[in-house]
Design a protein around this motif. Structure first.
Motif, PDB file in Angstrom:
ATOM      1  N   PHE A   5       9.972   5.056  -6.771  1.00 61.65           N
ATOM      2  CA  PHE A   5      11.026   5.646  -7.611  1.00 61.65           C
ATOM      3  C   PHE A   5      12.346   5.767  -6.859  1.00 61.65           C
ATOM      4  N   ASN A   6      12.604   4.797  -5.987  1.00 65.78           N
ATOM      5  CA  ASN A   6      13.800   4.864  -5.151  1.00 65.78           C
ATOM      6  C   ASN A   6      14.237   3.433  -4.828  1.00 65.78           C
ATOM      7  N   VAL A   7      15.439   3.260  -4.301  1.00 71.04           N
ATOM      8  CA  VAL A   7      15.880   1.980  -3.754  1.00 71.04           C
ATOM      9  C   VAL A   7      16.465   2.236  -2.372  1.00 71.04           C
ATOM     10  N   ILE A   8      16.299   1.266  -1.473  1.00 77.34           N
ATOM     11  CA  ILE A   8      16.707   1.441  -0.076  1.00 77.34           C
ATOM     12  C   ILE A   8      17.632   0.290   0.314  1.00 77.34           C
ATOM     13  N   PRO A   9      18.924   0.559   0.569  1.00 78.02           N
ATOM     14  CA  PRO A   9      19.869  -0.516   0.903  1.00 78.02           C
ATOM     15  C   PRO A   9      19.793  -0.890   2.383  1.00 78.02           C
ATOM     16  N   HIS A  10      18.609  -1.292   2.803  1.00 77.67           N
ATOM     17  CA  HIS A  10      18.367  -1.525   4.233  1.00 77.67           C
ATOM     18  C   HIS A  10      17.138  -2.424   4.370  1.00 77.67           C
ATOM     19  N   ILE A  11      17.359  -3.692   4.770  1.00 75.30           N
ATOM     20  CA  ILE A  11      16.263  -4.613   5.039  1.00 75.30           C
ATOM     21  C   ILE A  11      16.509  -5.251   6.401  1.00 75.30           C
ATOM     22  N   ASP A  12      15.544  -5.130   7.286  1.00 79.20           N
ATOM     23  CA  ASP A  12      15.647  -5.575   8.680  1.00 79.20           C
ATOM     24  C   ASP A  12      16.593  -4.631   9.435  1.00 79.20           C
ATOM     25  N   ASP A  54       0.829  -1.210   0.000  1.00 81.74           N
ATOM     26  CA  ASP A  54       0.000   0.000   0.000  1.00 81.74           C
ATOM     27  C   ASP A  54       0.866   1.263   0.000  1.00 81.74           C
ATOM     28  N   GLU A  55       1.974   1.228   0.737  1.00 82.42           N
ATOM     29  CA  GLU A  55       2.839   2.406   0.803  1.00 82.42           C
ATOM     30  C   GLU A  55       3.464   2.709  -0.556  1.00 82.42           C
ATOM     31  N   LEU A  56       3.914   1.685  -1.254  1.00 81.12           N
ATOM     32  CA  LEU A  56       4.472   1.899  -2.596  1.00 81.12           C
ATOM     33  C   LEU A  56       3.404   2.458  -3.530  1.00 81.12           C
ATOM     34  N   TRP A  57       2.207   1.907  -3.462  1.00 81.98           N
ATOM     35  CA  TRP A  57       1.111   2.360  -4.315  1.00 81.98           C
ATOM     36  C   TRP A  57       0.752   3.812  -4.022  1.00 81.98           C
ATOM     37  N   ASP A  58       0.615   4.156  -2.756  1.00 86.11           N
ATOM     38  CA  ASP A  58       0.240   5.521  -2.368  1.00 86.11           C
ATOM     39  C   ASP A  58       1.325   6.529  -2.749  1.00 86.11           C
ATOM     40  N   ARG A 117      15.920  -2.999  -0.942  1.00 88.21           N
ATOM     41  CA  ARG A 117      14.485  -2.961  -1.229  1.00 88.21           C
ATOM     42  C   ARG A 117      14.266  -2.079  -2.449  1.00 88.21           C
ATOM     43  N   VAL A 118      13.472  -2.570  -3.402  1.00 86.87           N
ATOM     44  CA  VAL A 118      13.240  -1.851  -4.653  1.00 86.87           C
ATOM     45  C   VAL A 118      11.736  -1.665  -4.867  1.00 86.87           C
ATOM     46  N   SER A 146       0.502  13.288  -0.861  1.00 85.32           N
ATOM     47  CA  SER A 146       1.730  12.688  -0.323  1.00 85.32           C
ATOM     48  C   SER A 146       1.614  12.429   1.176  1.00 85.32           C
ATOM     49  N   LYS A 147       2.216  11.324   1.606  1.00 82.30           N
ATOM     50  CA  LYS A 147       2.227  10.931   3.005  1.00 82.30           C
ATOM     51  C   LYS A 147       3.655  10.561   3.397  1.00 82.30           C
ATOM     52  N   PRO A 148       4.047  10.801   4.640  1.00 79.88           N
ATOM     53  CA  PRO A 148       5.395  10.416   5.065  1.00 79.88           C
ATOM     54  C   PRO A 148       5.526   8.896   5.106  1.00 79.88           C
ATOM     55  N   PRO A 149       6.723   8.360   4.875  1.00 77.61           N
ATOM     56  CA  PRO A 149       6.920   6.906   4.940  1.00 77.61           C
ATOM     57  C   PRO A 149       6.608   6.372   6.337  1.00 77.61           C
ATOM     58  N   LYS A 150       5.984   5.209   6.395  1.00 83.01           N
ATOM     59  CA  LYS A 150       5.713   4.544   7.667  1.00 83.01           C
ATOM     60  C   LYS A 150       6.384   3.176   7.745  1.00 83.01           C
ATOM     61  N   VAL A 151       6.260   2.418   6.667  1.00 81.71           N
ATOM     62  CA  VAL A 151       6.832   1.069   6.664  1.00 81.71           C
ATOM     63  C   VAL A 151       8.348   1.136   6.511  1.00 81.71           C
ATOM     64  N   TYR A 152       8.812   2.003   5.611  1.00 82.31           N
ATOM     65  CA  TYR A 152      10.237   2.118   5.318  1.00 82.31           C
ATOM     66  C   TYR A 152      10.791   3.443   5.847  1.00 82.31           C
ATOM     67  N   PRO A 153      12.103   3.502   6.108  1.00 82.47           N
ATOM     68  CA  PRO A 153      12.683   4.735   6.654  1.00 82.47           C
ATOM     69  C   PRO A 153      12.780   5.866   5.638  1.00 82.47           C
ATOM     70  N   LYS A 154      12.678   5.523   4.347  1.00 85.11           N
ATOM     71  CA  LYS A 154      12.722   6.532   3.292  1.00 85.11           C
ATOM     72  C   LYS A 154      11.693   6.182   2.231  1.00 85.11           C
TER      73      LYS A 154
END
Length: 340
Positions: free
Chosen positions: A195-202, A168-172, A236-237, A183-191
């Motif tokens: 249109f982004n990638v996050i080098p952080h899982i767990d 849902d967060e990616l979709w929103d 995470r992509v 627009s809403k601030p991220p909740k599930v992910y830190p960023k």
């Protein structure tokens, strides 16, 4: 006579996929019960042409049931899995809780089916991490031929690995790119994930690795061979379903890319799509809903004596979770329970 089956966490992504796969593979079940937490009690889920109404995990009596698939997370598993196991029901757990317990087998049926024989110590079998499962399916047949010394893997993991809220967060966020007022601030992910990638899982560990990266190291050693050295970077992509991995392998002996391709074509669970032309490879969009682990871009690594590179893609909700769990149950039935 078939099995009496329980699916705990039946309303979640993985639980629903377990029900789908049990039906698709015509698992010999005389009875299937869907369990959920109190907040989801009474929710209806599909099992083939049948609609199941969820029962309360907290009060359910596992006595007389043969196999329980757990897709409820580590905290709930810690509470309820021992109850099911004590009642004589074999637990196949999708959480990370028991993966590193020496008395609990960690199983990928194409790789170490014989490990299920050790289930009786605790009446529990662990399902590996999604990113590990697809990687070891591709590694094992090559390891049998040339013995792997070291693996360097970078993962590109879809948001479905984090659950429905992440989807849902990616979709929103994607919609908000075109309509900033939503627009809403991220909740599930830190960023932002859209249109982004996050080098952080767990979580991060003292070593600087994340726990997801550590899992890939520890689980590969337990499933395939403790002598294999593994280093991972997990990312995470913005993909809804389907994990991808870029894998560099160093072998003890030389393995030609053409021979590797032939080995993988014959290996259980593997599907080689490897043409050196535009589109001659598999992407995560194409693997969704499929049982196979797809392997592309197989090629020699000229920077080391005995090296190969390859690209591995799989549906993380299937091979990375639900499918592997059902395959474990099938293996358990064929090797041990002999029923159905």
């Amino acid at each position: 006579m078939g099995y009496r089956i329980v699916v705990a966490g039946a309303t979640g992504n993985v639980g629903r996929e377990m029900l789908n796969i049990l039906d698709e593979r015509q698992f010999p079940a005389d009875e299937v019960v869907a369990l959920a937490s109190r907040k989801s009690l009474g929710t209806e889920v599909s099992f083939g042409d049948t609609t199941l109404k969820t029962l309360d995990l907290d009060t359910f009596d596992f006595t007389g049931y043969d196999i329980a698939f757990f897709a409820v997370g580590s905290d709930a598993t810690k509470k309820y899995a021992p109850i099911a196991a004590k009642a004589g029901c074999v637990v196949i757990d999708n959480s990370s809780l028991y993966r590193y317990d020496p008395d609990v087998p960690l199983v990928v049926p194409e790789v170490n089916p014989e490990a299920v024989d050790g289930y009786a110590k605790k009446n529990i079998i662990a399902n590996p991490n999604c990113s590990t499962a697809q990687m070891v399916v591709a590694l094992k047949p090559l390891h049998d031929r040339a013995k792997i010394k070291r693996v360097v893997v970078s993962t590109y993991q879809s948001v479905s690995g984090s659950g429905t809220a992440a989807i849902d967060e990616l979709w929103d966020q994607t919609k908000a790119i075109y309509n900033p007022t939503d627009s809403k601030p991220p909740k599930v992910y830190p960023k932002q994930i859209a249109f982004n990638v996050i080098p952080h899982i767990d979580v991060f560990l003292d070593s600087g690795d994340t726990k997801e990266e550590w899992k890939m190291v520890a689980e590969t050693k337990k499933i395939v061979d403790p002598s294999i050295k593994v280093t991972a970077t997990c990312v995470r992509v913005p993909v809804f379903v389907g994990h991808s991995e870029s894998i560099n392998i160093e072998f003890e002996d030389f393995l030609d890319e053409d021979e590797a391709r032939d080995i993988l074509r014959e290996a259980p669970g593997c599907m080689v799509i490897d043409k050196r032309e535009d589109g001659g490879y598999v992407t995560p969009v194409e693997c969704v809903g499929d049982f196979a682990t797809f392997i592309s871009r197989i090629r020699q690594d000229s920077t080391i004596d005995n090296g190969l590179n390859m690209w591995v893609v799989s549906d993380n909700l299937r091979k990375g979770a639900a499918l592997n769990a059902v395959q474990i149950a099938e293996t358990l039935g064929n090797r041990v329970l002999k029923k159905g």
